[in-house]
Design an enzyme around this catalytic site. Structure first.
Site, PDB file in Angstrom:
ATOM      1  N   TYR A 142       0.719  -1.453  -0.009  1.00 56.92           N
ATOM      2  CA  TYR A 142      -0.123   0.000   0.369  1.00 56.92           C
ATOM      3  C   TYR A 142       0.823   1.376  -0.168  1.00 56.92           C
ATOM      4  O   TYR A 142       1.548   1.182   0.923  1.00 56.92           O
ATOM      5  CB  TYR A 142      -0.746  -0.193   1.603  1.00 56.92           C
ATOM      6  CG  TYR A 142      -2.206   0.859   1.044  1.00 56.92           C
ATOM      7  CD1 TYR A 142      -2.990   1.727   0.812  1.00 56.92           C
ATOM      8  CD2 TYR A 142      -1.313   2.050   2.664  1.00 56.92           C
ATOM      9  CE1 TYR A 142      -3.498   2.638   0.588  1.00 56.92           C
ATOM     10  CE2 TYR A 142      -2.564   3.221   2.623  1.00 56.92           C
ATOM     11  CZ  TYR A 142      -3.267   3.352   1.234  1.00 56.92           C
ATOM     12  OH  TYR A 142      -4.760   4.951   1.813  1.00 56.92           O
ATOM     13  N   ASP A 237       9.198   3.150  -0.536  1.00 55.29           N
ATOM     14  CA  ASP A 237       8.289   4.077   0.325  1.00 55.29           C
ATOM     15  C   ASP A 237       8.466   2.949   1.685  1.00 55.29           C
ATOM     16  O   ASP A 237       8.200   2.212   2.133  1.00 55.29           O
ATOM     17  CB  ASP A 237       7.017   3.210  -0.068  1.00 55.29           C
ATOM     18  CG  ASP A 237       5.847   4.039   0.729  1.00 55.29           C
ATOM     19  OD1 ASP A 237       5.926   5.048   1.895  1.00 55.29           O
ATOM     20  OD2 ASP A 237       4.253   4.036   0.616  1.00 55.29           O
ATOM     21  N   LYS A 265       4.537   9.779   8.303  1.00 52.95           N
ATOM     22  CA  LYS A 265       4.715   9.225  10.250  1.00 52.95           C
ATOM     23  C   LYS A 265       5.446   9.168  10.944  1.00 52.95           C
ATOM     24  O   LYS A 265       5.167  10.514  11.574  1.00 52.95           O
ATOM     25  CB  LYS A 265       4.066   7.388  10.090  1.00 52.95           C
ATOM     26  CG  LYS A 265       3.134   7.080   9.474  1.00 52.95           C
ATOM     27  CD  LYS A 265       2.829   5.069   9.326  1.00 52.95           C
ATOM     28  CE  LYS A 265       2.200   4.852   7.416  1.00 52.95           C
ATOM     29  NZ  LYS A 265       1.048   4.771   8.762  1.00 52.95           N
TER      30      LYS A 265
HETATM   31  N1  PLP Z   1       2.911   4.624   2.377  1.00 52.17           N
HETATM   32  C1  PLP Z   1       3.025   3.530   3.159  1.00 52.17           C
HETATM   33  C2  PLP Z   1       3.855   2.258   3.115  1.00 52.17           C
HETATM   34  C3  PLP Z   1       1.370   3.427   4.874  1.00 52.17           C
HETATM   35  O1  PLP Z   1       1.905   2.149   5.294  1.00 52.17           O
HETATM   36  C4  PLP Z   1       0.810   4.013   4.174  1.00 52.17           C
HETATM   37  C5  PLP Z   1       0.264   4.554   5.059  1.00 52.17           C
HETATM   38  O2  PLP Z   1      -0.586   3.702   5.849  1.00 52.17           O
HETATM   39  C6  PLP Z   1       1.320   5.216   3.193  1.00 52.17           C
HETATM   40  C7  PLP Z   1       2.592   5.474   2.005  1.00 52.17           C
HETATM   41  C8  PLP Z   1       0.325   6.683   3.146  1.00 52.17           C
HETATM   42  O3  PLP Z   1       0.150   7.541   3.579  1.00 52.17           O
HETATM   43  P1  PLP Z   1      -0.881   8.188   4.245  1.00 52.17           P
HETATM   44  O4  PLP Z   1      -1.257   7.417   5.569  1.00 52.17           O
HETATM   45  O5  PLP Z   1       0.191   9.198   5.621  1.00 52.17           O
HETATM   46  O6  PLP Z   1      -1.276   9.274   3.256  1.00 52.17           O
END
Ligand code: PLP
Length: 426
Positions: A142, A237, A265
């Site tokens: 994700y 990511d 985060k």
């Molecule tokens: N990338 C990863 C690996 C994530 O776990 C998340 C959210 O949980 C995101 C991107 C998206 O971040 P946000 O929820 O701050 O938009």
């Protein structure tokens, strides 16, 4: 009716599903979401006066525990000088320099407001920089909810069974190629067929949105090699793994350098912050120096920078990560012993301050298929037994768990006592 049940009924009248992010609605486990009133250290306190040992940590950011006094004070102090200016501020430079000093591959960085913005912008940059349209991602990973990334995604999308959301034109999604996590042969095959059209590979270096799946030895190195061979951009990511699996994130932990890194985060200390950064040459392709457009009214917000900087400054030694990892090991090995003693098929995984657990016969889970084939009935029952007795786990079998530095040995012991009850019920 509990106060949480009352509030959930009320919330559903004015907020879709009663929540502002789907997984909070407990669809993955059933029942009513708990409404939280305040949090301190390792604990959440709900509106009905219950205390929970928290293993979500606001889905990752609260690595130092809730309401850490230095982070809170830094935010308050910044707020007293003004909430937002929309101009450059010195704290943005301090933040950029801090991130560059901590994350091995980052030479320049831009702040945004969420992980979604970070990945979305990094993808646009990779496409602009290479002049190619296609991107490659992995099933069950994700990367936020931007159109081109919400294809075969994990997290809430997987929990709700909508890995491909309506509202995303096929014309957008067709540029997103998806292969299996940990399967380098598939990656090589796709590149052999379409390599000249692929702008980037984006990967969660530790997959934390289909429970927790570690990269197999050589997987991340192989992605690096393929990208080098075909002139594609490698994007890690690290929204979840950044400052979480080690000070320098997964790239430090596994010693593989991506071209671009997405952060979120922990970087905001609990405020809405994200960032993307990487090689100077690629980052200078963004406006106003380069042609790729990217912007944000509140990006680099002074209160968010203050909270984030306070957090990163407190994460000042790798021994803190040894401590965090030790706590995670106590928890995962304790859970494994309890499950083994009851003969319940079960396994765990961990990386730095994050962990996963699976109700499965497999000794080790390395693929998305394996993650989706776990015993969901066992997970749901276990989840509710834990919650009833004051342990707050992620309400979905497809999410990682997060430990904080505020969790004590006593918290882990209490968690394991509760888990013993929960395993007994299965
Ligand atoms: N990338 C990863 C690996 C994530 O776990 C998340 C959210 O949980 C995101 C991107 C998206 O971040 P946000 O929820 O701050 O938009």
């Amino acid at each position: 009716m509990s106060r949480s049940q009352d509030l959930f009924a009320q919330a559903q009248l004015s907020i879709p599903g009663g929540v502002n992010s789907p997984v909070r609605a407990f669809n993955g486990v059933g029942g009513t979401p708990i409404f939280i009133e305040r949090a301190q250290g390792a604990y959440l306190f709900d509106v009905d006066g219950n205390r929970y040992i928290d293993y979500i940590g606001s889905w990752g950011p609260m690595i130092l525990g809730h309401n850490h006094p230095e982070i809170r004070d830094a935010a308050i102090e910044a707020a007293e000088r003004g909430l937002s200016f929309g101009t450059p501020t010195a704290s943005e430079i301090t933040m950029a320099e801090k991130v560059i000093s901590m994350v091995p591959s980052i030479e320049k960085v831009r702040m945004v407001n969420s992980g979604t913005e970070a990945t979305m912008s990094a993808i646009r940059l990779a496409r602009g920089y290479t002049g190619r349209d296609k991107i490659l991602k992995f099933e069950g990973c994700y990367h936020g909810h931007a159109d081109s990334l919400l294809v075969k995604a994990g997290s809430g999308a997987l929990t709700l069974g909508v890995p491909n959301s309506p509202g995303i034109p096929e014309d957008f999604a067709k540029h997103t190629l998806t292969v299996s996590f940990n399967n380098l042969d598939e990656v090589r095959q796709v590149f052999a067929d379409l390599g000249e059209q692929i702008a980037c590979i984006i990967v969660e270096p530790v997959a934390g949105n289909m429970n927790l799946i570690l990269p197999e030895p050589g997987f991340l190195e192989g992605l690096r090699e393929v990208c080098d061979e075909y002139g594609a951009v490698l994007i890690f990511d690290e929204v979840m793994t950044g400052f979480r699996v080690s000070r320098g994130g997964a790239q430090e932990f596994f010693n593989v350098k991506p071209d671009l890194t997405c952060l979120g985060k922990v970087i905001g200390g609990g405020m809405p912050v994200g960032a993307f950064g990487g090689k100077r040459e690629i980052m200078d392709y963004i406006a106003p120096v380069g042609p790729v457009y990217q912007a944000g009214t509140l990006s680099g917000n002074p209160v968010a920078m203050a909270a984030g900087l306070a957090s990163l400054s407190l994460l000042n030694s790798s021994s803190l990560y040894t401590q965090l990892e030790g706590r995670v090991s106590e928890l995962t090995s304790g859970l494994q012993e309890l499950a083994d003693a009851k003969g319940i098929p079960f396994t765990t995984a961990q990386a730095g301050g994050m962990f996963g657990f699976f109700f499965t016969e497999a000794k080790k889970v390395t693929t998305y298929e394996q993650a989706t084939q776990c015993n969901m009935e066992h997970f749901r029952t276990f989840y509710h037994e834990m919650l009833k007795r004051g342990v707050y786990l992620a309400p979905s079998a497809y999410e990682a768990g997060f430990m904080s530095l505020a969790h004590t040995e006593t918290d882990i012991e209490e968690t394991l006592q509760v888990a013993e009850h929960a395993f007994n019920v299965l």
